[in-house]
Scaffold this active site. Structure first.
Site, PDB file in Angstrom:
ATOM      1  N   HIS A 161       0.832  -1.213   0.000  1.00  0.00           N
ATOM      2  CA  HIS A 161       0.000   0.000   0.000  1.00  0.00           C
ATOM      3  C   HIS A 161       0.866   1.262   0.000  1.00  0.00           C
ATOM      4  O   HIS A 161       2.028   1.230   0.420  1.00  0.00           O
ATOM      5  CB  HIS A 161      -0.853   0.031   1.282  1.00  0.00           C
ATOM      6  CG  HIS A 161      -1.975  -0.943   1.319  1.00  0.00           C
ATOM      7  ND1 HIS A 161      -2.206  -1.769   2.391  1.00  0.00           N
ATOM      8  CD2 HIS A 161      -2.955  -1.215   0.416  1.00  0.00           C
ATOM      9  CE1 HIS A 161      -3.271  -2.510   2.154  1.00  0.00           C
ATOM     10  NE2 HIS A 161      -3.748  -2.203   0.968  1.00  0.00           N
ATOM     11  N   CYS A 248      -2.837   0.068   9.932  1.00  0.00           N
ATOM     12  CA  CYS A 248      -3.940  -0.796   9.435  1.00  0.00           C
ATOM     13  C   CYS A 248      -4.911  -1.260  10.506  1.00  0.00           C
ATOM     14  O   CYS A 248      -6.035  -1.638  10.190  1.00  0.00           O
ATOM     15  CB  CYS A 248      -3.446  -2.063   8.772  1.00  0.00           C
ATOM     16  SG  CYS A 248      -1.766  -2.197   8.431  1.00  0.00           S
TER      17      CYS A 248
HETATM   18  C1  CIR Z   1      -4.018  -7.870   3.103  1.00  0.00           C
HETATM   19  O1  CIR Z   1      -3.244  -8.360   2.292  1.00  0.00           O
HETATM   20  O2  CIR Z   1      -5.029  -7.259   2.754  1.00  0.00           O
HETATM   21  C2  CIR Z   1      -3.737  -8.071   4.570  1.00  0.00           C
HETATM   22  N1  CIR Z   1      -3.102  -9.334   4.767  1.00  0.00           N
HETATM   23  C3  CIR Z   1      -2.868  -6.965   5.100  1.00  0.00           C
HETATM   24  C4  CIR Z   1      -3.545  -5.631   5.051  1.00  0.00           C
HETATM   25  C5  CIR Z   1      -2.738  -4.566   5.687  1.00  0.00           C
HETATM   26  N2  CIR Z   1      -3.427  -3.340   5.624  1.00  0.00           N
HETATM   27  C6  CIR Z   1      -2.824  -2.146   5.554  1.00  0.00           C
HETATM   28  O3  CIR Z   1      -1.610  -2.060   5.454  1.00  0.00           O
HETATM   29  N3  CIR Z   1      -3.586  -1.078   5.491  1.00  0.00           N
END
Ligand code: CIR
Length: 262
Positions: A161, A248
């Protein structure tokens, strides 16, 4: 307590999380839950009243609530996560935000993860990544202009991201990994670069007086300290194995819109 923080308990299926740039390694669920609880305590200490959503046992990534919404002063934008496996996560977050903000929604074919949205005052940077596309950015530009927001796109390469590569750590300072984005997009700001050995160190959660920051990146933390930035350390090693970081795990927003709180 001048801010709300929406959080969601760690799912028992966390080990089946989506992974894009990392290999799957065993995750200790008990430790993950303990670390998540300590992060919550840290938010509480910094003046956030917690709204805790129940665990979603069949949604491995649901703990990463940041990806489901972007909360601004007057409105909350409900995302359409780029990973189809995560789209069921949004409704309960929309319901939690409903009492506090007017709700807007990203519509198909738009795809947006909140992790790709960096808000700095009235400037909104949207990362074009494997999860977020130009349709979503166009929708944001159209819908947010009447509220005075300027929306810019930033190409993201090599990480999940935009906020894996850049986060705000004060009103005018950004913490950046220049290997994953073109940091000239952020020329108006003071830039602190991550230590070259700490690629994942650009994600910190700035809450007024302090930045919540992982213990895993001591050399970058030293750089922040030299800038006079106060750090509250957290250990999120288990959630990091699910490609999660500090921002997150919560959606933090001002209780009184218009007060200029980040
Ligand atoms: C994903 O791949 O969507 C989750 N395993 C990790 C999401 C992390 N979210 C973030 O950095 N905003």
């Amino acid at each position: 307590m001048d801010r709300w923080a929406i959080m969601r308990d760690v799912s028992e299926s966390l080990s089946q999380c989506a992974l894009t740039h990392q290999d799957r390694v065993p995750i200790d669920l008990d430790v993950a839950r303990r670390q998540h609880a300590n992060y919550e305590i840290c938010l509480d200490r910094l003046g956030c009243e917690i709204i805790r959503l129940p665990e979603e046992p069949d949604m491995p990534d649901a703990v990463f609530v940041e990806d489901t919404a972007v909360v601004l002063d007057k409105i909350a934008l409900i995302t359409r996560p780029g990973a189809a496996s995560r789209r069921l996560e949004i409704e309960s977050v929309a319901a939690a935000l409903q009492p506090f903000r007017d709700i807007l929604r990203i519509e198909s074919p738009g795809a947006l993860d909140g992790g790709d949205v960096l808000v700095v005052g009235k400037d909104i940077y949207v990362g074009l990544s494997s999860r977020t596309n130009g349709h979503a950015m166009d929708q944001m530009r159209r819908w947010l202009a009447p509220y005075g927001y300027r929306v810019y796109s930033v190409e993201v390469n090599g990480c999940l991201h935009l906020k894996s590569a850049v986060t705000a750590v004060s009103e005018n300072t950004l913490l950046v990994n220049p290997d994953w984005i073109d940091s000239s997009a952020f020329d108006p700001y003071e830039i602190v670069k991550v230590h070259p050995d700490e690629a994942y160190g650009a994600n910190g959660l700035w809450i007024g007086k302090a930045v919540i920051y992982p213990l895993a990146f001591p050399r970058t933390a030293e750089r922040l300290d030299k800038q006079g930035i106060r750090i509250e350390f957290v250990d999120l090693s288990e959630l990091a194995k699910a490609e999660g970081a500090v921002t997150c795990c919560s959606l933090v927003f001002a209780k009184s819109p218009g007060t200029g709180l980040n």
